[in-house]
Write an enzyme that holds these catalytic residues in place. Structure first.
Site, short mmCIF file in Angstrom:
data_model
loop_
_atom_site.label_atom_id
_atom_site.label_comp_id
_atom_site.label_asym_id
_atom_site.label_seq_id
_atom_site.Cartn_x
_atom_site.Cartn_y
_atom_site.Cartn_z
N SER A 1 0.84 -1.20 0.00
CA SER A 1 0.00 0.00 0.00
C SER A 1 0.86 1.24 0.00
CB SER A 1 -0.90 0.02 1.25
OG SER A 1 -0.12 0.29 2.41
N ASP A 2 0.29 2.34 -0.42
CA ASP A 2 0.91 3.63 -0.18
C ASP A 2 0.78 3.92 1.32
OD1 ASP A 2 2.12 6.08 -0.58
OD2 ASP A 2 0.83 6.65 -2.24
N GLY A 3 1.58 4.83 1.83
CA GLY A 3 1.59 5.10 3.26
C GLY A 3 0.25 5.60 3.77
N MET B 1 2.08 -0.71 4.20
CA MET B 1 3.21 0.19 4.47
C MET B 1 2.67 1.62 4.44
SD MET B 1 6.07 -1.33 5.14
CE MET B 1 7.37 -0.14 4.82
#
Length: 803
Positions: A228-230, A248
Site C-alpha cells: 500500500s501507499d503510506g 506500508m
C-alpha cells in the site's frame, strides 16, 4: 529453510506482523526463524532515505543522494537507455545505504497539466510512460535492489487524493490509465507494485480485487508483492483478500488487531493470509540476499550522469533567427533569482538531499562568460519592487543579450497540492515583458515540472525548458545555451494555449468526492489532434541546433493479419553542421474512425548522428499497436480496415505516411456506438469540450452515483477539512496547525515546507491520521471527535470517558 517450512513454523502473530510492516520504512523481522529486516525508501529521481526513521511528519533530514532530473524532465529524453542508467545509479546508492526496495517509478498518466505531482510522472501518453518506467525498473533491479511501480491506479490529482473516487469508463481505463502500468509490469517485471490511495469506480485501490488480482496478476502475469501507499489502507482484511500483501507504513497494531479478529470470525482464512505472508517472505529474502555490506557507490560518476541526463532532456521550445547557441563573446545580462538559487526538483516525499548543487552563476564564472546579474524578482512575490525592475532593466540595456531565468515556485509543484492555473507568477511575467520591450535579443530559461502559459512568447527570441533538472542542471543549461551540447529533448506532454482548452479542465481537482473522467480517451494530444485544436507546443516537439531529413518509409507488408508482426523502417539523416540526436516518433491512425484519437504513439527511436550521417530506424508493430479496447467483448480488438503509419519529429510534424490494410483474424465485432446517447464524443471541433453527466453515464454503461458521499454523518473516511464547518473541527484544525508550525518552527502559512506538510494532513482521512500518528492519535479519541461532529454529544462523552 524453504519458505513453505518457514510459513508452517510461524505463529499467527508473526504472520500478521509480517504483512503489517515493521515500521515507517522497514518490514518486520522474525529473528528466531532467521527472517531479517529489510528497508525501503522513497524515490524516484533520487534516493530519499529518511532519518530518523520514525519522523512522523516525514520532514527529517535524509541521507545525501544524487538528485537526478525529475521523471517529467527525463521523459523528454525519450531514451530508455538513459532511464536504465539512471535507475542503475539509484540502485547503486540504495546498496550503499542498505535499502532493498526503492519506491518508484511513478507511472501515472498526466490527465491535466495542473497535477501537483506531475513532475514525478513521465507523460500524457501511456506508451511512452510504460517504456520509460520499464527501463528505469530494469536499471534499478540490475543492481539487486527492487523497484516499486506506483501509484496503481488512476491517482491523477492531489486534491482529496486519499479518498477521491476516480470514476472512469472501462475503455479509457484500459487504453490510458492501465496500459502504461501494463507495459511497465510486463517488460520491467518490478519486484513490487504500490496500490494507490484513491478509489477506482467506487472501490479503494488497496482492496480492489479486479485491479490487484484479476488484472495485475492473472492477466499481466505479475509475480511480485503488492504494497500500500503510506496510510492508504481502508479495510486491511478486504485488502488481503483482494491481493494487497503488505501494509506500508506500519499501522502499529491497529490493523493487526483487525486481522486477528476477522480470522476468528472466518471473514479471513489463514490460507488467505498465508498467500500474503509468502510474498512478503519472498521479498525479504530476495532483498536480504542482495545486500552488499561496505558497498560504496560512485557519487562523482552519478553527478556526471545527472548532468548528461539534464542536457539530453532539456527541450528547446523556440529559437528564432538561431539566437541559440549564444556567441561566446557576447556580453550577457543574467536576470532572475533561479540563476542564483536553482529550482531543480519538486516537493513532497520525493525531495532529495543532494550530494552537491550547481548554480548557473557559478557555472558561468567557471566558463569565463562576460555577464552581469540582477535578481529581477523575489520568490513568492506577485509584484515586483521598482528597484528590482529598474536594476534588471539597466542590466539588460547594458548587455548584448538578456538571459532570463524564471519558473514556478516550490509551492506550485508539490505532493499534496494541485496547481490552479498555468501561469508564471505575475512578477515574472511583468519582468519578461519589460525586458522584451527594451531588447530585441531575449532568451528565457524556464524552471517548472509541467506546462506553462506564455503570453510573452512572441516577444522573446528563444525559450529553453530544462524542466526540473536536478543537482547538475545548471552546468547542463550553460552547456546548451553556449552550444557545448546540442538540445535533443522532445516534449512528453502537450502545452495548451489556455487552460480552457484542456479537456479535463472542468472535471479536475474539484471538491467533489467523486472525480468524473468525462473526457474519456481524449487526453493530451489524443484530444488536441482529433479536435484540431491549436496548441502552444505539440506533444513530441523539440528543436535542435542541427537539422534532420526523413527518408522513405518502408513496411514489411502492405496488408497483413493482426496476428503477424509488422516491421517499419525509415532512414534519418543529419543534414546540418552539428552532431545531434533526433527522436523519430511513430503514430498509428485508423482511417474513417469516429470515436478514436486521430493518432496514437506506438513506437519511438532516439538516434544520434554526426553531421552528414544517416541511419535506419526500425520499429516492430503487433496487434496491440492497432487495437482499441472493446467493452462489449472485454478485450482488445483490431478493427479490419485501412490504417496509416505516420513518422515524424512530433505529433504535429508528420514527415512520412503510408497506408496499410489489416485483416481481422477472428471476425470483426462491431465497435460500441454512442453517437445518439453521447454525441459530445463525436463532435469535438470548433467548441469547448463539454460532456453532460448523462452522456458520460451512457459511456460508462451504468448510472452514476451522486458526486458527494450520501448521508450527513462524518466517519473514519472524513477529513479535518470535512469537519471545518463544525465547532470541534475548527478547534482541531487550529490545534493541529499550531502543532505543525511549532514542529517546523515557522508561522508563515505560505512557507513551502509548511504547505507540503499541512495540506495532506488537512485532507487525510481520520483512519489514516490514526495510523500515521504512530499511536499519538487513538481510535478512541477519533471516535469521540466524530460522534461530537455528528452532534451525538452524549455518545462522545461516553467514548472519551471509557464507558
Amino acid at each position: 529453510m524453504k519458505i513453505r517450512r518457514i510459513i508452517d513454523a510461524l505463529t499467527l502473530d508473526e504472520k500478521i506482523a509480517l504483512v503489517s510492516g515493521g515500521g515507517r520504512w522497514s518490514l518486520a523481522a522474525v529473528p528466531r526463524l532467521g527472517i531479517p529486516q529489510i528497508r525501503v525508501a522513497d524515490g524516484p529521481h533520487g534516493l530519499r532515505k529518511q532519518n530518523p526513521e520514525e519522523d512522523l511528519l516525514q520532514i527529517g533530514a535524509s541521507s545525501p543522494a544524487t538528485c537526478f532530473p525529475t521523471s517529467a524532465a527525463v521523459a523528454n529524453s525519450w531514451d530508455p537507455q538513459l532511464l536504465f542508467a539512471l535507475g542503475r545509479a539509484v540502485g547503486e546508492e540504495c546498496l550503499q545505504e542498505g535499502v532493498s526496495v526503492v519506491l518508484g517509478p511513478g507511472a501515472n498518466l498526466k490527465r491535466s497539466p495542473l497535477g501537483g505531482r506531475n513532475f514525478e510522472y513521465f507523460s500524457e501518453d501511456p506508451w511512452l510512460s510504460g517504456e520509460l518506467a520499464a527501463a528505469w525498473i530494469q536499471g534499478v533491479q540490475s543492481t539487486g535492489v527492487g523497484a516499486s511501480l506506483k501509484h496503481f491506479a488512476a491517482n491523477n490529482q492531489e486534491k482529496r487524493r486519499m479518498t477521491a473516487d476516480s470514476v472512469i469508463d472501462e475503455r479509457a481505463l484500459r487504453e490510458l490509465y492501465l496500459s502504461g502500468f501494463e507495459k511497465a509490469v510486463r517488460q520491467g517485471r518490478p519486484w513490487t507494485v504500490m496500490a494507490a490511495y484513491n478509489q477506482l469506480n467506487g472501490i479503494y485501490c488497496s482492496e480492489h480485487h479486479e485491479l490487484l488480482t484479476a488484472i495485475l496478476r492473472r492477466e499481466w502475469g505479475f509475480q511480485g508483492l503488492v504494497l500500500s501507499d503510506g496510510g492508504a489502507v481502508n479495510d486491511r482484511v478486504a485488502g488481503i483478500k483482494a491481493g494487497l500483501d503488505l501494509e506500508m507504513s506500519a499501522s502499529y497494531g491497529i490493523n493487526a488487531a483487525k486481522i486477528e479478529a476477522d480470522l476468528s470470525t472466518g471473514r479471513l482464512t489463514e490460507l488467505m493470509l498465508d498467500k500474503a505472508v509468502r510474498r512478503v517472505l519472498e521479498l525479504i529474502f530476495r532483498g536480504a540476499k542482495n545486500k552488499k555490506n561496505n558497498y560504496r557507490c560512485d557519487y562523482a560518476g552519478h553527478h556526471t550522469l545527472a548532468a548528461k541526463a539534464a542536457a539530453e532532456s532539456a527541450v528547446l521550445l523556440k529559437n528564432e533567427d538561431n539566437i541559440l547557441p549564444l556567441d561566446p563573446g557576447a556580453a550577457v545580462a543574467v536576470i532572475g533569482q533561479i540563476a542564483k538559487k536553482p529550482r531543480y526538483q519538486g516537493g513532497g516525499s520525493s525531495l532529495v538531499n543532494p550530494t552537491r548543487l550547481e548554480t548557473v552563476l557559478e557555472k558561468l564564472k567557471e566558463a569565463q562568460v562576460d555577464f552581469s546579474y540582477a535578481p529581477g524578482y523575489l520568490w513568492g512575490e506577485e509584484e515586483n519592487g521598482a528597484d528590482l525592475l529598474a536594476e534588471a532593466c539597466h542590466a539588460a540595456q547594458e548587455a548584448d543579450l538578456a538571459l532570463l531565468f524564471v519558473g514556478l515556485p516550490d509551492t506550485s509543484e508539490s505532493e499534496g497540492r494541485d496547481r490552479t492555473n498555468l501561469d508564471l507568477p505575475a512578477a515574472q511575467t511583468e519582468l519578461i515583458e519589460r525586458i522584451a520591450a527594451l531588447k530585441d535579443k531575449v532568451v528565457v530559461v524556464l524552471a517548472a515540472g509541467s506546462p506553462l502559459a506564455m503570453p510573452w512568447l512572441s516577444q522573446v527570441q528563444g525559450v529553453l525548458h530544462p524542466y526540473l533538472p536536478g543537482q547538475a542542471g545548471a552546468g547542463a543549461v550553460v552547456d546548451l545555451l553556449w552550444g557545448k551540447k546540442n538540445p535533443s529533448g522532445k516534449l512528453a506532454e502537450s502545452y495548451p494555449l489556455d487552460l480552457e482548452d484542456v479537456p479535463s479542465s472542468q472535471y479536475f481537482s474539484r471538491e467533489d468526492a467523486k472525480v468524473e473522467y468525462r473526457e474519456s480517451i481524449y487526453v493530451g494530444y489524443r484530444y488536441y489532434d482529433r479536435a484540431e485544436k491549436e496548441v502552444l507546443f505539440p506533444f513530441g516537439h523539440g528543436l535542435s541546433y542541427t537539422s534532420f531529413r526523413y527518408g522513405e518509409l518502408e513496411l514489411s507488408a502492405d496488408n497483413f493479419t493482426e496476428t503477424a508482426p509488422l516491421t517499419v523502417r525509415a532512414k534519418i539523416k543529419n543534414t546540418g553542421g552539428r552532431a545531434g540526436a533526433e527522436v523519430a516518433q511513430l503514430y498509428v491512425h485508423k482511417n474513417g474512425a469516429s470515436f478514436r484519437p486521430e493518432q496514437e504513439l506506438k513506437g519511438f527511436k532516439k538516434v544520434f548522428l554526426e553531421p552528414g550521417e544517416e541511419k535506419t530506424v526500425e520499429f516492430i508493430l503487433n496487434s496491440r499497436s492497432f487495437a482499441y479496447f472493446n467493452v462489449e467483448i472485454k478485450d482488445w480488438h483490431v478493427e479490419e480496415g485501412y490504417y496509416q503509419i505516420r513518422l515524424g519529429p512530433s505529433s504535429r510534424d508528420i514527415r512520412l505516411r503510408k497506408d496499410i490494410y489489416i485483416q481481422s483474424s477472428r471476425g470483426d465485432p462491431a465497435a460500441p456506438a454512442y453517437e445518439g446517447a453521447a454525441p459530445a464524443y463525436y463532435n469535438l471541433k470548433g467548441k469547448p469540450f463539454r460532456v453532460s453527466r448523462a452522456e458520460f453515464a451512457s459511456l460508462c454503461g451504468r448510472p452514476l452515483s451522486p458526486k458527494e458521499a450520501a448521508g450527513p454523518l462524518f466517519d473514519l473516511n472524513s477529513t479535518l477539512e470535512d469537519l471545518k464547518g463544525t465547532r470541534i473541527g475548527r478547534f482541531l484544525i487550529k490545534q493541529v496547525k499550531a502543532g505543525v508550525k511549532k514542529r517546523l518552527q515557522t508561522d508563515d502559512e505560505e512557507n513551502p515546507l509548511f504547505l507540503t506538510v499541512w495540506t495532506p494532513i488537512l485532507e487525510m482521512p481520520f483512519r489514516s491520521l490514526i495510523i500515521c500518528s504512530a499511536g499519538q492519535v487513538s481510535e478512541t479519541m477519533i471516535a469521540g471527535v466524530l460522534a461530537w461532529a455528528n452532534k451525538q454529544y452524549g455518545r462522545a462523552f461516553k467514548i472519551w470517558m471509557g464507558f
